[in-house]
Each structure stands twice: as C-alpha cells, then as structure tokens.
Design a protein around this motif. Structure first.
Motif, short mmCIF file in Angstrom:
data_model
loop_
_atom_site.label_atom_id
_atom_site.label_comp_id
_atom_site.label_asym_id
_atom_site.label_seq_id
_atom_site.Cartn_x
_atom_site.Cartn_y
_atom_site.Cartn_z
N LEU A 113 -3.69 -6.58 6.83
CA LEU A 113 -4.90 -6.72 6.03
C LEU A 113 -4.97 -5.54 5.08
O LEU A 113 -4.65 -4.41 5.45
N GLY A 114 -5.38 -5.80 3.84
CA GLY A 114 -5.51 -4.71 2.90
C GLY A 114 -4.80 -5.01 1.59
O GLY A 114 -3.97 -5.91 1.51
N PHE A 115 -5.14 -4.21 0.60
CA PHE A 115 -4.58 -4.42 -0.73
C PHE A 115 -3.57 -3.34 -1.10
O PHE A 115 -2.52 -3.62 -1.66
N PHE A 124 -5.14 -10.87 3.50
CA PHE A 124 -4.22 -11.10 4.61
C PHE A 124 -2.85 -11.50 4.08
O PHE A 124 -2.74 -12.29 3.14
N ASN A 125 -1.81 -10.95 4.69
CA ASN A 125 -0.44 -11.37 4.38
C ASN A 125 0.38 -11.40 5.66
O ASN A 125 0.20 -10.56 6.56
N LEU A 126 1.27 -12.38 5.73
CA LEU A 126 2.19 -12.50 6.86
C LEU A 126 3.59 -12.16 6.39
O LEU A 126 4.06 -12.69 5.38
N TYR A 127 4.25 -11.27 7.11
CA TYR A 127 5.59 -10.82 6.75
C TYR A 127 6.60 -11.17 7.84
O TYR A 127 6.24 -11.35 9.01
N ILE A 128 7.84 -11.27 7.43
CA ILE A 128 8.94 -11.36 8.38
C ILE A 128 9.88 -10.21 8.07
O ILE A 128 10.07 -9.85 6.90
N SER A 184 -0.69 -0.64 -0.29
CA SER A 184 0.37 -0.56 0.71
C SER A 184 0.17 0.59 1.69
O SER A 184 0.50 0.47 2.87
N GLU A 185 -0.39 1.71 1.21
CA GLU A 185 -0.55 2.87 2.09
C GLU A 185 -1.77 2.74 3.00
O GLU A 185 -1.99 3.56 3.89
N LYS A 186 -2.59 1.69 2.78
CA LYS A 186 -3.78 1.52 3.59
C LYS A 186 -3.79 0.21 4.37
O LYS A 186 -4.84 -0.26 4.82
N LEU A 187 -2.64 -0.42 4.53
CA LEU A 187 -2.57 -1.68 5.26
C LEU A 187 -2.84 -1.45 6.75
O LEU A 187 -2.41 -0.46 7.32
N THR A 188 -3.54 -2.38 7.35
CA THR A 188 -3.80 -2.31 8.78
C THR A 188 -3.26 -3.59 9.43
O THR A 188 -3.31 -4.66 8.84
N PRO A 189 -2.74 -3.47 10.65
CA PRO A 189 -2.20 -4.67 11.31
C PRO A 189 -3.31 -5.60 11.77
O PRO A 189 -4.42 -5.17 12.08
N THR A 190 -3.02 -6.87 11.79
CA THR A 190 -3.93 -7.86 12.34
C THR A 190 -3.13 -8.76 13.27
O THR A 190 -1.93 -8.98 13.06
N PHE A 191 -3.78 -9.26 14.31
CA PHE A 191 -3.02 -9.91 15.37
C PHE A 191 -3.37 -11.39 15.56
O PHE A 191 -2.81 -12.05 16.44
N THR A 192 -4.28 -11.91 14.76
CA THR A 192 -4.61 -13.34 14.83
C THR A 192 -4.72 -13.90 13.42
O THR A 192 -4.93 -13.15 12.45
#
Length: 310
Positions: free
Chosen positions: A56-58, A112-116, A60-68
């Motif tokens: 979550l976040g806009f 929100f973004n999903l990465y692999i 890159s240095e302030k992104l936080t993980p999200t789990f759902t």
C-alpha cells in the motif's frame, strides 16, 4: 487447457500450480483472501522460486505491506484473457515486478499493488549454478564438482525452508533477508556464494569449501529431504527443535571458512587433514540427532496407526 513452460521454473510444478491458482481465484470471486494463500498454494505444488506480496502506498520509500485483498467479481472472464506467454513471463521474473494478478485483485485501501518476485532461494541457486562451474577446482573434476553444486543447492534450500519456518509471512511482508532476527541462514549462505564470482574467495578457500561440502553431503541431503517432505512453509516444532541447531552450525562452518587463518594450510593435503580433524564430532552429533528424530517420527506414526485401528 495445457500449459508449457521452458524457462526458470520447472515445467511440471508450474503446469500443476497454474490451474490450481486459476481454480482458487475463480472459487473466491468477489471475496477477500489472504495473499499468503497464493504462496501457500505454490508451495503445495513444490514451487519455491517465486513469491507474491502486496503493498500500500504511492512513494516507493514509504510502501507498507498488506496481507489481504479482494478478488475481482469478474475474475473468471478476466483470467481467460491472459495468454500462456504472459503467464510464462510472470513466473520467469528475475526481479520484483507487478503481477498479472494486479488487475484481478484489489483492496479497499488506496494505492494497492500486487507484485511477484524471485525468492532469495532462486537467486542464490541460480548464481551457484553459474559461478561454481567457472572455478578451477570444479573444472579439474567436473563429476565431483557437479555433486558439490547439488549439495550446495540442497543446503540453500534447507536454509530457506528454515528461514520460512521461523519467520511467519516472510515473503508476504517482503522483509530484507539481511535484517531478520534471528539472522537469515539463506542470506549467510547466499552471501558466501556471491563472494565466489567477485574473486574475494581464493582458490584454496574454494577447495576447502568443496571438501567441506563433500564431507557434510549426507547430513545436508538428509535435512533438505526432511524439509521437502512438508509442503507447508510451517515445519513441526519437533523438526525445528532437532534440526535448527544443526543447520545453524553448518551455516557457520561454511560461511566462516578462512584458509589463511589455518596454521600450516599451505596445500590441499594440509587443508584436508585439518578439515578431517574438525568434522567428526559435529558430523556424529548431526547424524545422532537425525537418527533420534527418525525414530521418534516412526514411533509417532505407529502410535497413530494403532489409534486408528481401535
């Protein structure tokens, strides 16, 4: 629909994982899912080379993980529009990238973004496969070198499995391996591998390391095979208790190799002699623990069978 993959991932595992992934997303259309389920499904199909994580976040240095996240209500039709070539690119990622599923999974939270990403295991095993055959000690005896390489890859796998077991949601949180507490075993072994192509490990050190891996091959193989028998990231407490100290000691032994500090280690004979003097006690301890564990697991299985027969 059949899927064929020829790049970084073993074709069999991916061809089993992808239909399961599609079925899972279809079954959860319009529902909230734990992102860990995407990775857990991969592990069940013996895919350990990639991992999904959400942020979550806009900035890159302030992104936080999200789990759902929530599966799109039109996921079934959207999945049909993804080509085999696109899936192949998804599972062949050599660095973190936005996942194809980013368009199929969303969040009520903003940005929100999903990465692999490729796992540290995949990167380390790939580097080992590339750099070890280039060393002189490997070239002098390719048959032995190939066995050492496989042992090292097994060692990396065992280290990764222990990291996952001791660090809940390690991949989903996208935590740097070099910042883990307790220290990441994979990071330590991978760092050793990374030093080889950089030339910071001299030929005597590498020869010593090859001999070390040959001596410990049976213990490493037994441990990695034991871990591989569990498809979940979670390992039973009994397994962790019996094997963690063995793995920690083995990792320390390999990654702190420094031939220049060994008195009289001026040639391969001297190196081998000192190594043989160092190994027996730990080797015997490791084998004893593995034998005890095997006996206890066998007894537990017998007790379970007796209970079921009553």
């Amino acid at each position: 629909m059949a899927f064929f993959f020829q790049k970084s991932q073993p074709a069999k595992q991916i061809s089993e994982y992808l239909p399961a992934l599609i079925a899972y997303l279809t079954a959860h259309e319009g529902q909230t899912i734990p992102l860990a389920s995407l990775n857990q499904l991969a592990r069940q199909k013996d895919c350990w080379n990639f991992a999904y994580y959400g942020t979550l976040g806009f900035q890159s240095e302030k992104l936080t993980p999200t789990f759902t996240a929530e599966v799109n209500q039109k996921v079934t039709s959207k999945l049909k529009n993804i080509s085999e070539k696109q899936w192949e690119a998804e599972f062949s990622a050599r660095k973190p990238q936005k996942s194809l599923l980013n368009e199929l999974i969303s969040s009520k939270e903003r940005y929100f973004n999903l990465y692999i990403k490729p796992t540290g295991l995949f990167l380390a095993q790939t580097e080992a496969t590339t750099c070890l055959p280039e060393t002189e000690v490997y070239k002098k005896d390719k048959q032995t070198g190939a066995f050492v390489l496989q042992t090292l890859k097994d060692f990396l796998y065992a280290a990764y499995r222990l990291d996952l077991a001791r660090q809940p949601q390690l991949e989903e949180s996208n935590r740097p391996l070099n910042q883990l507490v307790p220290p990441s075993l994979l990071w330590q072994v991978a760092s050793f591998v990374h030093r080889i192509p950089l030339g910071s490990i001299n030929s005597l050190d590498i020869q010593y390391s090859f001999t070390w891996l040959l001596q410990y091959a049976s213990t490493i193989t037994a441990t990695s095979t034991l871990y591989a028998s569990y498809s979940s990231e979670v390992l039973p407490p009994e397994i962790l208790t019996q094997t963690a100290s063995i793995m920690e000691t083995l990792v320390s032994q390999l990654t702190t190799v420094d031939v220049t500090n060994l008195s009289g280690a001026g040639d391969s004979l001297a190196i081998s002699q000192q190594l043989l003097e160092q190994i027996p006690l730990l080797y015997q301890e490791a084998n004893d623990k593995m034998a005890q564990l095997d006996q206890r697991l066998s007894q537990k299985q017998k007790d379970t069978l007796l209970d079921d027969s009553k």
